[in-house]
Each structure stands twice: as structure tokens, then as C-alpha cells.
Design a protein around this motif. Structure first.
Motif, mmCIF file in Angstrom:
data_model
loop_
_atom_site.group_PDB
_atom_site.id
_atom_site.type_symbol
_atom_site.label_atom_id
_atom_site.label_comp_id
_atom_site.label_asym_id
_atom_site.label_seq_id
_atom_site.Cartn_x
_atom_site.Cartn_y
_atom_site.Cartn_z
ATOM 1 N N LEU A 1 -12.594 12.279 38.708
ATOM 2 C CA LEU A 1 -12.362 10.943 38.155
ATOM 3 C C LEU A 1 -13.361 9.997 38.816
ATOM 4 C CD1 LEU A 1 -8.578 11.326 38.599
ATOM 5 C CD2 LEU A 1 -9.660 11.088 36.388
ATOM 6 N N SER A 2 -14.053 9.215 38.000
ATOM 7 C CA SER A 2 -15.102 8.332 38.501
ATOM 8 C C SER A 2 -14.903 6.923 37.977
ATOM 9 C CB SER A 2 -16.480 8.832 38.048
ATOM 10 O OG SER A 2 -16.692 10.159 38.442
ATOM 11 N N GLU A 3 -15.638 6.025 38.579
ATOM 12 C CA GLU A 3 -15.692 4.663 38.045
ATOM 13 C C GLU A 3 -17.142 4.352 37.720
ATOM 14 O OE1 GLU A 3 -15.233 1.195 40.611
ATOM 15 O OE2 GLU A 3 -15.397 2.508 42.352
ATOM 16 N N LYS A 4 -17.349 3.493 36.746
ATOM 17 C CA LYS A 4 -18.696 3.079 36.398
ATOM 18 C C LYS A 4 -19.032 1.840 37.218
ATOM 19 C CE LYS A 4 -19.139 5.079 31.892
ATOM 20 N NZ LYS A 4 -19.695 4.952 30.581
ATOM 21 N N ARG A 5 -20.171 1.914 37.890
ATOM 22 C CA ARG A 5 -20.647 0.791 38.690
ATOM 23 C C ARG A 5 -22.081 0.473 38.284
ATOM 24 N NH1 ARG A 5 -19.273 2.438 44.884
ATOM 25 N NH2 ARG A 5 -17.024 2.553 44.702
ATOM 26 N N ALA A 6 -22.445 -0.778 38.499
ATOM 27 C CA ALA A 6 -23.829 -1.164 38.259
ATOM 28 C C ALA A 6 -24.709 -0.418 39.250
ATOM 29 C CB ALA A 6 -23.998 -2.667 38.418
ATOM 30 N N ARG A 7 -25.778 0.176 38.749
ATOM 31 C CA ARG A 7 -26.707 0.909 39.607
ATOM 32 C C ARG A 7 -27.463 -0.097 40.459
ATOM 33 N NH1 ARG A 7 -29.479 4.543 36.191
ATOM 34 N NH2 ARG A 7 -27.890 6.032 36.764
ATOM 35 N N LYS A 8 -27.505 0.166 41.741
ATOM 36 C CA LYS A 8 -28.179 -0.735 42.674
ATOM 37 C C LYS A 8 -29.497 -0.095 43.114
ATOM 38 C CE LYS A 8 -23.836 -2.544 44.387
ATOM 39 N NZ LYS A 8 -22.927 -2.666 45.502
ATOM 40 N N SER A 9 -30.572 -0.482 42.453
ATOM 41 C CA SER A 9 -31.884 -0.030 42.878
ATOM 42 C C SER A 9 -32.910 -1.086 42.487
ATOM 43 C CB SER A 9 -32.217 1.332 42.284
ATOM 44 O OG SER A 9 -32.714 1.210 40.986
ATOM 45 N N TRP A 10 -34.052 -0.969 43.053
ATOM 46 C CA TRP A 10 -35.084 -1.978 42.832
ATOM 47 C C TRP A 10 -35.636 -1.963 41.420
ATOM 48 C CZ3 TRP A 10 -37.029 -5.530 46.352
ATOM 49 C CH2 TRP A 10 -36.479 -5.459 47.619
ATOM 50 N N PHE A 11 -35.833 -0.790 40.863
ATOM 51 C CA PHE A 11 -36.580 -0.709 39.617
ATOM 52 C C PHE A 11 -35.794 -0.252 38.409
ATOM 53 C CE2 PHE A 11 -39.570 0.025 43.109
ATOM 54 C CZ PHE A 11 -40.390 -1.084 42.934
ATOM 55 N N SER A 12 -34.530 0.005 38.562
ATOM 56 C CA SER A 12 -33.762 0.450 37.398
ATOM 57 C C SER A 12 -32.478 -0.345 37.279
ATOM 58 C CB SER A 12 -33.452 1.943 37.497
ATOM 59 O OG SER A 12 -32.575 2.185 38.561
ATOM 60 N N THR A 13 -32.018 -0.426 36.059
ATOM 61 C CA THR A 13 -30.752 -1.092 35.803
ATOM 62 C C THR A 13 -29.865 -0.114 35.053
ATOM 63 O OG1 THR A 13 -31.581 -1.983 33.722
ATOM 64 C CG2 THR A 13 -31.803 -3.398 35.677
ATOM 65 N N GLY B 1 -8.791 2.219 25.642
ATOM 66 C CA GLY B 1 -8.710 3.676 25.561
ATOM 67 C C GLY B 1 -7.667 4.269 26.490
ATOM 68 N N ILE B 2 -7.650 5.589 26.500
ATOM 69 C CA ILE B 2 -6.648 6.314 27.269
ATOM 70 C C ILE B 2 -6.964 6.309 28.767
ATOM 71 C CG2 ILE B 2 -7.697 8.593 27.030
ATOM 72 C CD1 ILE B 2 -4.800 9.612 26.538
ATOM 73 N N SER B 3 -8.249 6.164 29.103
ATOM 74 C CA SER B 3 -8.632 6.124 30.511
ATOM 75 C C SER B 3 -9.744 5.104 30.731
ATOM 76 C CB SER B 3 -9.121 7.493 30.993
ATOM 77 O OG SER B 3 -9.536 7.413 32.342
ATOM 78 N N PRO B 4 -9.522 4.182 31.660
ATOM 79 C CA PRO B 4 -10.586 3.232 31.968
ATOM 80 C C PRO B 4 -11.681 3.867 32.831
ATOM 81 C CG PRO B 4 -8.671 2.803 33.335
ATOM 82 C CD PRO B 4 -8.294 3.889 32.380
ATOM 83 N N PHE B 5 -11.477 5.118 33.239
ATOM 84 C CA PHE B 5 -12.415 5.812 34.116
ATOM 85 C C PHE B 5 -12.929 7.084 33.445
ATOM 86 C CE2 PHE B 5 -9.148 3.850 36.889
ATOM 87 C CZ PHE B 5 -9.941 2.859 37.446
ATOM 88 N N PRO B 6 -14.207 7.388 33.637
ATOM 89 C CA PRO B 6 -14.722 8.658 33.110
ATOM 90 C C PRO B 6 -14.051 9.847 33.799
ATOM 91 C CG PRO B 6 -16.519 7.175 33.720
ATOM 92 C CD PRO B 6 -15.247 6.565 34.221
ATOM 93 N N VAL B 7 -13.744 10.870 33.014
ATOM 94 C CA VAL B 7 -13.141 12.102 33.516
ATOM 95 C C VAL B 7 -14.118 13.231 33.203
ATOM 96 C CG1 VAL B 7 -11.223 13.717 33.296
ATOM 97 C CG2 VAL B 7 -10.806 11.269 33.099
ATOM 98 N N LYS B 8 -14.472 13.997 34.220
ATOM 99 C CA LYS B 8 -15.388 15.116 34.042
ATOM 100 C C LYS B 8 -14.706 16.376 34.546
ATOM 101 C CE LYS B 8 -19.891 16.867 35.429
ATOM 102 N NZ LYS B 8 -21.015 16.706 36.343
ATOM 103 N N MET B 9 -14.825 17.458 33.783
ATOM 104 C CA MET B 9 -14.279 18.752 34.199
ATOM 105 C C MET B 9 -15.420 19.756 34.265
ATOM 106 S SD MET B 9 -10.713 19.319 32.276
ATOM 107 C CE MET B 9 -9.672 17.942 31.875
ATOM 108 N N THR B 10 -15.425 20.527 35.354
ATOM 109 C CA THR B 10 -16.413 21.585 35.502
ATOM 110 C C THR B 10 -15.701 22.897 35.798
ATOM 111 O OG1 THR B 10 -16.712 21.058 37.843
ATOM 112 C CG2 THR B 10 -18.271 20.077 36.309
ATOM 113 N N VAL B 11 -16.315 23.985 35.367
ATOM 114 C CA VAL B 11 -15.747 25.317 35.567
ATOM 115 C C VAL B 11 -16.730 26.111 36.418
ATOM 116 C CG1 VAL B 11 -14.994 27.443 34.422
ATOM 117 C CG2 VAL B 11 -14.625 25.241 33.310
#
Length: 182
Positions: free
Chosen positions: A88-100, A164-174
Motif C-alpha cells: 500500500l502506497s501513497e502518492k507524493r509530489a516528486r522532490k527533485s531538481w529537474f523533474s516534476t 474510489g474504493i482506495s485513496p492509495f495505490p495497491v500493488k501486488m507482486t508474486v
């Protein structure tokens, strides 16, 4: 900034006849306790253990896809154990000098490890089923205790998007034998 996040592990030993049903129920139960949108409930009955699930077409599709990948990996390979990880993750603004843009920053991870075994005799199968029912009950208790604990509540970032059903991205890996599969 690398922030550590809680990792919760559920270990199961499964009878191959009900392995897919058990994995599906466990993944649904985790999501039921960690999704924060409006969740329509679904019930899974596994060996007299009632587990909650999420009745949502997209969640069902993702869970079925990952359980099928897990099953194909353990059935087609030499190793009979693997893991499905729910992040389970949250989306945050990317903090870098040259990318947004945005980046996904994990705030919680659930590892469901499973080993497939085949009981030989009826007596062995009965003991196996009792042990699995006990393990499912313990895993459900772990989910409930963790989700309602101070640590479990503190892990959840502020909800800024209630769509939506989740305000946070959900990723599953096998992973089968330590190797990630699609």
C-alpha cells in the motif's frame, strides 16, 4: 528520504485442493481491512473460518490474476512455496531538481507466504485441515489486531483523495522461489 514502513507476514501451509481459495480469501481479507473507500463486503468460508472480502470487480480481477500467477508458478515449477506481497502506497509530489510529477511511496506491506503440501492419508488430511483452519483464524486475528492497533492506524498517511474504493495505490507482486513472476 527512505522511510521504513511496517511489514506484516502471514505464513501458511496449504493443501493443494484449496490453495487458490485460501490465497484468494487471505488477500481479500487484507484489502478489506486496509481499503478506506466505500467497500461492499463479500464473505469467504474456508474450513469453517469466515473471512471478509471486497466485492469490487477491479479488486476481484487483481486478486484472481495474482492468485492464478502464484498457482501456475508453484504447479509448474520445482519449488512448492511462494509469496504474494501486497504493498500500500501513497502518492507524493516528486522532490527533485529537474523533474516534476508524483511518486508512489510505500506505507505498509503484507507478505503472504505459502507452501503447498499434499496430505497422504485421511487422518493426515484431517490434521492438516485443522492446522490450516487454526492458521487462518490466527491470520485473521493478526489483520484485525494490526489494523485497529495504534501502530496500524499511525501507518496510514492522511487521506487527501476520497474518490474510489482506495485513496492509495495497491500493488501486488508474486514471487516463486525468490523470483518475481508476472
Amino acid at each position: 528520504m527512505n522511510r521504513s514502513f511496517p511489514t506484516i507476514t502471514i505464513d501458511l501451509v496449504l493443501n493443494r485442493n484449496i490453495a487458490k481459495d485460501v490465497m484468494r480469501a487471505v488477500l481479500h481479507s487484507i484489502l478489506f481491512h486496509r481499503l478506506f473507500g466505500t467497500v461492499k463486503e463479500q464473505i469467504f468460508e474456508i474450513l469453517d473460518v469466515t473471512m471478509p472480502g471486497v466485492d469490487d470487480p477491479e479488486i476481484k480481477r487483481i486478486v484472481d490474476e495474482k492468485v492464478d500467477a502464484f498457482w501456475k508458478g508453484v504447479e509448474g515449477g520445482t519449488t512448492k512455496h511462494g509469496q504474494i506481497t501486497v504493498t500500500l502506497s501513497e502518492k507524493r509530489a516528486r522532490k527533485s531538481w529537474f523533474s516534476t510529477g508524483e511518486e508512489e511511496v510505500p506505507w505498509e506491506q503484507w507478505n503472504v507466504t505459502a507452501e503447498i503440501r499434499q496430505p497422504i492419508s485421511d487422518r493426515e488430511r484431517q490434521k492438516f485441515d485443522l492446522d490450516l483452519a487454526s492458521a487462518l483464524t490466527k491470520s485473521l486475528k493478526l489483520m484485525l489486531d494490526y489494523a485497529s492497533s495504534e501502530q496500524g492506524r499511525a501507518a496510514v498517511p492522511p487521506i487527501t483523495n476520497a474518490i474510489g474504493i482506495s485513496p492509495f495505490p495497491v500493488k501486488m507482486t508474486v514471487k516463486i522461489g525468490g523470483v518475481e513472476i508476472a
